[in-house]
Write an enzyme that holds these catalytic residues in place. Structure first.
Site, PDB file in Angstrom:
ATOM      1  N   SER A 124      -2.043  12.566 -25.051  1.00 40.57           N
ATOM      2  CA  SER A 124      -2.698  13.738 -25.908  1.00 40.57           C
ATOM      3  C   SER A 124      -3.129  14.990 -25.175  1.00 40.57           C
ATOM      4  O   SER A 124      -2.559  15.410 -24.159  1.00 40.57           O
ATOM      5  CB  SER A 124      -3.532  13.513 -27.030  1.00 40.57           C
ATOM      6  OG  SER A 124      -3.892  14.427 -27.967  1.00 40.57           O
ATOM      7  N   ASP A 151       0.235  16.347 -27.128  1.00 36.80           N
ATOM      8  CA  ASP A 151       1.311  15.682 -27.804  1.00 36.80           C
ATOM      9  C   ASP A 151       1.776  16.210 -29.200  1.00 36.80           C
ATOM     10  O   ASP A 151       2.628  15.637 -29.969  1.00 36.80           O
ATOM     11  CB  ASP A 151       0.776  14.109 -27.821  1.00 36.80           C
ATOM     12  CG  ASP A 151      -0.280  14.083 -28.798  1.00 36.80           C
ATOM     13  OD1 ASP A 151      -0.967  14.905 -28.848  1.00 36.80           O
ATOM     14  OD2 ASP A 151      -0.521  12.914 -29.021  1.00 36.80           O
ATOM     15  N   ASP A 166      -0.003  17.070 -31.995  1.00 33.70           N
ATOM     16  CA  ASP A 166      -0.597  16.510 -33.284  1.00 33.70           C
ATOM     17  C   ASP A 166      -1.641  17.398 -33.706  1.00 33.70           C
ATOM     18  O   ASP A 166      -2.395  16.901 -34.559  1.00 33.70           O
ATOM     19  CB  ASP A 166      -0.949  15.029 -32.961  1.00 33.70           C
ATOM     20  CG  ASP A 166      -1.952  14.712 -32.371  1.00 33.70           C
ATOM     21  OD1 ASP A 166      -2.375  15.409 -31.529  1.00 33.70           O
ATOM     22  OD2 ASP A 166      -2.070  13.563 -32.290  1.00 33.70           O
ATOM     23  N   ALA A 173     -12.138  19.724 -37.178  1.00 33.97           N
ATOM     24  CA  ALA A 173     -12.416  21.070 -36.799  1.00 33.97           C
ATOM     25  C   ALA A 173     -11.547  21.187 -35.618  1.00 33.97           C
ATOM     26  O   ALA A 173     -11.056  22.411 -35.393  1.00 33.97           O
ATOM     27  CB  ALA A 173     -13.932  21.358 -36.407  1.00 33.97           C
ATOM     28  N   SER A 188     -20.868   8.844 -28.331  1.00 37.61           N
ATOM     29  CA  SER A 188     -19.569   8.998 -28.213  1.00 37.61           C
ATOM     30  C   SER A 188     -18.709   7.662 -28.490  1.00 37.61           C
ATOM     31  O   SER A 188     -19.293   6.473 -28.242  1.00 37.61           O
ATOM     32  CB  SER A 188     -19.390   9.439 -26.734  1.00 37.61           C
ATOM     33  OG  SER A 188     -18.192   9.285 -26.218  1.00 37.61           O
ATOM     34  N   GLY A 189     -17.538   7.748 -28.889  1.00 39.27           N
ATOM     35  CA  GLY A 189     -16.850   6.440 -28.887  1.00 39.27           C
ATOM     36  C   GLY A 189     -16.258   6.029 -27.675  1.00 39.27           C
ATOM     37  O   GLY A 189     -15.617   4.743 -27.545  1.00 39.27           O
ATOM     38  N   ARG A 228     -23.436  12.715 -28.453  1.00 47.48           N
ATOM     39  CA  ARG A 228     -22.931  14.157 -28.565  1.00 47.48           C
ATOM     40  C   ARG A 228     -23.921  14.678 -29.669  1.00 47.48           C
ATOM     41  O   ARG A 228     -24.436  13.953 -30.626  1.00 47.48           O
ATOM     42  CB  ARG A 228     -21.517  13.893 -29.294  1.00 47.48           C
ATOM     43  CG  ARG A 228     -20.610  13.352 -28.342  1.00 47.48           C
ATOM     44  CD  ARG A 228     -19.187  13.582 -28.703  1.00 47.48           C
ATOM     45  NE  ARG A 228     -18.278  12.811 -27.792  1.00 47.48           N
ATOM     46  CZ  ARG A 228     -17.881  13.154 -26.696  1.00 47.48           C
ATOM     47  NH1 ARG A 228     -18.379  14.069 -26.128  1.00 47.48           N
ATOM     48  NH2 ARG A 228     -17.120  12.272 -25.907  1.00 47.48           N
TER      49      ARG A 228
END
EC number: 5.4.2.3
Length: 541
Positions: free
Chosen positions: A64, A278, A280, A371, A499-500, A506
């Site tokens: 991405s 990508d 999206d 967002a 954060s993931g 964050r």
């Protein structure tokens, strides 16, 4: 399953020692040279998933909006949705298994997920334009062939196009034809039908400059150009012939840096948009006559689409339930505008597309956007059936026309996933139909000034949140501190979330002025640093 073949092929795709990866919302992502064993094994997993659900599964090689040196892989479930959470777990186990355990892990997955290995399996494969993608997608195919599955390699496609193909295949063509021509034809036909009804004057309305992030979007938009009506003049920039993917361009760059991409010359009040790598995600923007840059992000896109759909739904007079789904990152003024001015219900969910998509499925018409510009609209089966029936049978002219517009919106929107090409056509159609300029769209409401920060911590798991990530449960005392800081500023709010993907926390803050938003974000970051085990030097203002 032939264990000798598996052993032989697996040795050709060896796992680097000590590497562990986690399957998240975006699948697996890391430096391309570390991914060969992962994509091979995801080829294996796609076959198991296909056998488990007796349907075609998609597998996309892309990272991405990440830098060109990275790559990634993600699986697509039968209706074009993201991989089921229980299988994310299996993906992680399979990717991290040592060579000699591979057979055992596969057998365990088959047992847990009741996979019948004698069933047929089929997989659709797609890839983006990264230099590493072709070789990696070949490794995916190796994995598929080891377990004796059928596959169709679509080659270079946008991520949403692959999601679309998978959905078409598994609905036996009800959603559309599972070919690129089928995708272009369905979208362009719905778009032409829609703008037929616009009484828009002036050619300038239809010029659009598009930054394609030097990615796959440029290639596919060029292929689609012949399908567009002559009034639509799209000008493609950052088409990948000169510069690196996502370098100083693309939707993520524009959103994060709040400035135009390189490689695109903007004149005052020209409508411009950016796709990500990508295709999206999409964001719009323009420069005013004073040279100030204005970003129109996912929140404003959701607002424009909601205004349009709400008007049409009112005209067809069916009691359809409509709602907008956002995350905590949505600008406070967008939420206010939707709830108070438009009178549309707004629901807040945890960050991550899968949470938004899942919530949006609860309504007849569910609009969701992050967002960052990733989003779409979902129509319930019942609403879609009713709308198509009204088009055929409704005697009242106004009702029938509105139903026809809704029907075209259903066909123009890619309901499987956020799709920059489809979203762009939806936005262009709405602006033309409503006779709106980009400035008028922007003026619907003014974003509250905000600031995003991150703080490095020893272990991000010390932060646990609730209320769609808007409140911190742990560490003790942190939420009380944030509440006290927020009270100091007007129209303010702030939240923190782990954060993931990395050991950072964050921070998001908004307030009545940029100065106050910055001050609040900094004060919250200090609180996080001191209470949640910050690493290195304390954050500087």
């Amino acid at each position: 399953m032939d264990s000798e073949t598996l052993r032989k092929y697996s040795a050709l795709h060896p796992k680097p020692a000590g590497l562990t990866l986690q399957y998240g919302t975006a699948g697996f992502r890391t430096r391309a040279e570390l991914l060969d064993h992962v994509v091979f094994r995801m080829g294996l997993l796609a076959i198991l998933r296909s056998k488990a659900v007796t349907a075609t599964i998609g597998i996309m090689v892309t990272a991405s909006h990440n830098p060109e040196e990275d790559n990634g892989v993600k699986l697509v479930d039968p209706l074009g949705e993201m991989l089921h959470p229980s299988w994310e777990e299996y993906a992680t186990q399979l990717a991290n298994a040592e060579e000699q355990e591979l057979q055992k892990v596969i057998s365990e997955i088959c047992q847990k997920a009741a996979v019948n290995l004698h069933k047929d399996a089929s997989v659709f494969v797609g890839r983006d334009t990264r230099p590493s993608s072709k070789k990696l997608s070949q490794s995916v195919i190796d994995g598929i062939q080891v377990l004796g599955g059928q596959y169709h390699d679509y080659g270079l496609v946008t991520t949403p196009q692959l999601h679309y193909m998978v959905c078409c295949q598994n609905t036996q063509g009800q959603y559309g034809k599972a070919t690129l021509e089928g995708y272009y034809e369905k979208l362009s036909k719905a778009f032409m039908e829609l703008i037929k009804q616009s009484h828009c004057s002036g050619e300038s309305q239809r010029h659009l400059k598009i930054d394609c992030a030097n990615g796959i979007g440029a290639l596919k938009l060029s292929e689609m150009k012949p399908y567009f009506p002559k009034e639509v003049l799209v000008h493609i920039y950052n088409d990948g012939t000169k510069e690196k993917l996502n370098h100083l361009c693309g939707a993520d760059f524009v959103k994060v840096h709040q400035k135009p991409p390189g490689g695109l010359d903007m004149k005052p009040n020209e409508r411009c948009c950016s796709f990500d790598g990508d295709a999206d995600r999409i964001v719009y923007y323009y420069k005013d006559t004073a040279g100030h840059f204005h970003l129109i992000d996912g929140d404003k896109i959701a607002t424009l689409i909601s205004i349009f759909l709400k008007e049409l739904l009112a005209k067809v007079k069916q009691n359809f339930k409509m709602a907008v789904v956002q995350t905590a990152y949505a600008n406070g003024n967008s939420t206010r505008y939707l709830q108070e001015t438009l009178k549309v219900p707004v629901h807040c969910v945890k960050t991550g597309v899968k949470h938004l998509h899942h919530k949006a499925q609860e309504f007849d018409v569910g609009v969701y956007f992050e967002a960052n510009g990733h989003g779409t609209v979902l129509f319930s089966k019942a609403a879609e059936t009713k709308i198509r029936q009204l088009v055929k049978e409704e005697k009242d002219n106004e009702k029938r026309e509105a139903a026809k517009m809704l029907e075209n919106m259903i066909d123009l929107i890619n309901q499987t996933v956020g799709d920059a090409v489809s979203d762009m056509l939806v936005i262009e159609a709405i602006l033309a139909l409503k006779g709106l300029t980009v400035q008028q769209w922007d003026a619907l409401y003014t974003d509250l000034p905000n600031r995003l920060l991150k703080v490095q911590v020893a272990d991000r798991r010390v932060i646990d949140t609730t209320d769609a990530e808007r409140r911190a449960l742990t560490p003790p005392g942190l939420q009380e501190k944030i509440d006290a800081l927020v009270k100091k500023y007007k129209l303010s709010r702030a939240f923190v979330r782990p954060s993931g993907t990395e050991d950072v926390v964050r921070i998001y803050a908004e307030a009545d002025t940029q100065e106050n938003a910055d001050a609040l974000a900094h004060e919250v970051s200090l609180a996080v640093f001191h209470l949640a085990g910050g690493k290195g030097a304390p954050p500087q203002p």
